[in-house]
Design a protein around this motif. Sequence first.
Motif, PDB file in Angstrom:
ATOM      1  N   LEU A 223      50.255  37.407  35.386  1.00 55.47           N
ATOM      2  CA  LEU A 223      49.412  36.400  34.763  1.00 55.47           C
ATOM      3  C   LEU A 223      47.974  36.606  35.209  1.00 55.47           C
ATOM      4  O   LEU A 223      47.719  37.062  36.330  1.00 55.47           O
ATOM      5  CB  LEU A 223      49.855  34.990  35.177  1.00 55.47           C
ATOM      6  N   GLU A 224      47.052  36.246  34.345  1.00 53.35           N
ATOM      7  CA  GLU A 224      45.632  36.302  34.651  1.00 53.35           C
ATOM      8  C   GLU A 224      45.043  34.931  34.372  1.00 53.35           C
ATOM      9  O   GLU A 224      45.414  34.286  33.374  1.00 53.35           O
ATOM     10  CB  GLU A 224      44.962  37.354  33.769  1.00 53.35           C
ATOM     11  N   ALA A 225      44.162  34.452  35.231  1.00 53.60           N
ATOM     12  CA  ALA A 225      43.596  33.117  35.058  1.00 53.60           C
ATOM     13  C   ALA A 225      42.113  33.124  35.344  1.00 53.60           C
ATOM     14  O   ALA A 225      41.613  33.927  36.141  1.00 53.60           O
ATOM     15  CB  ALA A 225      44.300  32.115  35.975  1.00 53.60           C
ATOM     16  N   THR A 226      41.406  32.218  34.685  1.00 56.30           N
ATOM     17  CA  THR A 226      39.990  32.014  34.905  1.00 56.30           C
ATOM     18  C   THR A 226      39.730  30.525  35.090  1.00 56.30           C
ATOM     19  O   THR A 226      40.233  29.706  34.308  1.00 56.30           O
ATOM     20  CB  THR A 226      39.157  32.529  33.719  1.00 56.30           C
ATOM     21  N   ALA A 227      38.981  30.180  36.126  1.00 61.08           N
ATOM     22  CA  ALA A 227      38.529  28.804  36.313  1.00 61.08           C
ATOM     23  C   ALA A 227      37.222  28.645  35.553  1.00 61.08           C
ATOM     24  O   ALA A 227      36.291  29.430  35.749  1.00 61.08           O
ATOM     25  CB  ALA A 227      38.332  28.508  37.797  1.00 61.08           C
ATOM     26  N   VAL A 228      37.157  27.655  34.684  1.00 64.49           N
ATOM     27  CA  VAL A 228      36.014  27.520  33.792  1.00 64.49           C
ATOM     28  C   VAL A 228      35.369  26.146  33.925  1.00 64.49           C
ATOM     29  O   VAL A 228      36.014  25.167  34.322  1.00 64.49           O
ATOM     30  CB  VAL A 228      36.427  27.761  32.320  1.00 64.49           C
ATOM     31  N   ASP A 229      34.101  26.109  33.562  1.00 67.68           N
ATOM     32  CA  ASP A 229      33.349  24.867  33.447  1.00 67.68           C
ATOM     33  C   ASP A 229      32.633  24.931  32.107  1.00 67.68           C
ATOM     34  O   ASP A 229      31.590  25.570  31.989  1.00 67.68           O
ATOM     35  CB  ASP A 229      32.350  24.725  34.597  1.00 67.68           C
ATOM     36  N   GLY A 230      33.213  24.314  31.098  1.00 69.54           N
ATOM     37  CA  GLY A 230      32.668  24.447  29.755  1.00 69.54           C
ATOM     38  C   GLY A 230      32.824  25.871  29.261  1.00 69.54           C
ATOM     39  O   GLY A 230      33.922  26.387  29.161  1.00 69.54           O
ATOM     40  N   GLU A 231      31.698  26.528  28.994  1.00 76.58           N
ATOM     41  CA  GLU A 231      31.713  27.910  28.520  1.00 76.58           C
ATOM     42  C   GLU A 231      31.390  28.904  29.625  1.00 76.58           C
ATOM     43  O   GLU A 231      31.092  30.064  29.354  1.00 76.58           O
ATOM     44  CB  GLU A 231      30.712  28.081  27.368  1.00 76.58           C
ATOM     45  N   GLN A 232      31.437  28.467  30.871  1.00 72.91           N
ATOM     46  CA  GLN A 232      31.065  29.327  31.985  1.00 72.91           C
ATOM     47  C   GLN A 232      32.254  29.599  32.892  1.00 72.91           C
ATOM     48  O   GLN A 232      33.041  28.699  33.196  1.00 72.91           O
ATOM     49  CB  GLN A 232      29.927  28.682  32.784  1.00 72.91           C
ATOM     50  N   ASP A 233      32.389  30.854  33.312  1.00 72.66           N
ATOM     51  CA  ASP A 233      33.442  31.264  34.243  1.00 72.66           C
ATOM     52  C   ASP A 233      32.985  31.021  35.671  1.00 72.66           C
ATOM     53  O   ASP A 233      31.874  31.411  36.047  1.00 72.66           O
ATOM     54  CB  ASP A 233      33.769  32.746  34.063  1.00 72.66           C
ATOM     55  N   LEU A 234      33.859  30.426  36.475  1.00 74.27           N
ATOM     56  CA  LEU A 234      33.552  30.155  37.871  1.00 74.27           C
ATOM     57  C   LEU A 234      34.237  31.129  38.822  1.00 74.27           C
ATOM     58  O   LEU A 234      33.689  31.494  39.846  1.00 74.27           O
ATOM     59  CB  LEU A 234      33.965  28.727  38.229  1.00 74.27           C
ATOM     60  N   ALA A 235      35.460  31.495  38.503  1.00 78.23           N
ATOM     61  CA  ALA A 235      36.240  32.416  39.337  1.00 78.23           C
ATOM     62  C   ALA A 235      37.368  32.948  38.477  1.00 78.23           C
ATOM     63  O   ALA A 235      37.716  32.355  37.449  1.00 78.23           O
ATOM     64  CB  ALA A 235      36.789  31.714  40.576  1.00 78.23           C
ATOM     65  N   ASP A 236      37.930  34.076  38.882  1.00 79.43           N
ATOM     66  CA  ASP A 236      39.084  34.592  38.150  1.00 79.43           C
ATOM     67  C   ASP A 236      40.064  35.233  39.114  1.00 79.43           C
ATOM     68  O   ASP A 236      39.769  35.436  40.299  1.00 79.43           O
ATOM     69  CB  ASP A 236      38.682  35.557  37.030  1.00 79.43           C
ATOM     70  N   GLY A 237      41.254  35.510  38.603  1.00 78.48           N
ATOM     71  CA  GLY A 237      42.274  36.082  39.467  1.00 78.48           C
ATOM     72  C   GLY A 237      43.468  36.568  38.679  1.00 78.48           C
ATOM     73  O   GLY A 237      43.571  36.360  37.469  1.00 78.48           O
TER      74      GLY A 237
END
Length: 239
Positions: A84-98
């Motif tokens: 699995l791949e995940a991204t932490a987002v705030d609106g249209e902006q990426d904060l972190a991924d993993g």
Amino acid sequence: MAAAQGRLSDGTGGMDDPKDPGNPGNPGHQGNPGKGDGDTSRKPQAPLPFRAAVDALRTARLRPQLEIEQVPPPQRLAPFTYALEATAVDGEQDLADGRLVLLHDPAGHDAWQGTFRLVTLVRAELEAEMAADPLLPDVCWSWLTGALQARGLMYGEPSGTVTRASSHYFGGLSSRPAASQIEIRASWTPREGMGGAPDTAAHLASWCDLLAQVAGLPPAGPGDASVVTLPQRRGPQPR
């Protein structure tokens, strides 16, 4: 979705070429759970414990700030794999991924001390002052173990690395500000429950807690102390 690139730990020892997505990796292993490789048409039927573990991952309910999707898993880290791949987002902006990879070897693995292994990479950009904190690696590792413990999960044989990287730009790129990044590469053995399958949904929730913590997201709900805001993190990156 931003793809988490890099070599991940599966805790089995040795070092591989980061361009080879199949070979095991370290600290323990630094493998690359990237795109799948090889022909999977000849693989045997997945055993019931692995299918149950994958079904739990697919049906887990996660906080809305995390975008998650299945990606092709590596084929040579274990007989059966799922990623699995995940991204932490705030609106249209990426904060972190993993990236989180589930490994299963029905015959067991001496280094794992079990038949399942979870392997991960989590990364985010930080303010330079935060990245320079000498306690940062220890704190980041405690975020991983703390996220597992906060949900009462039993696990064994944890291993991993916390890496800080800084980039400074010169010449034609000198207008860019210096950038700092934190990467957590880790692996652990989830304890198996009834039927031989671990509680992968709970482990995924803990991993998402870690991702949210690195991203600097607020706690998921009232009384949820498993997610703590990361101070002085670098501004969100455009998607």
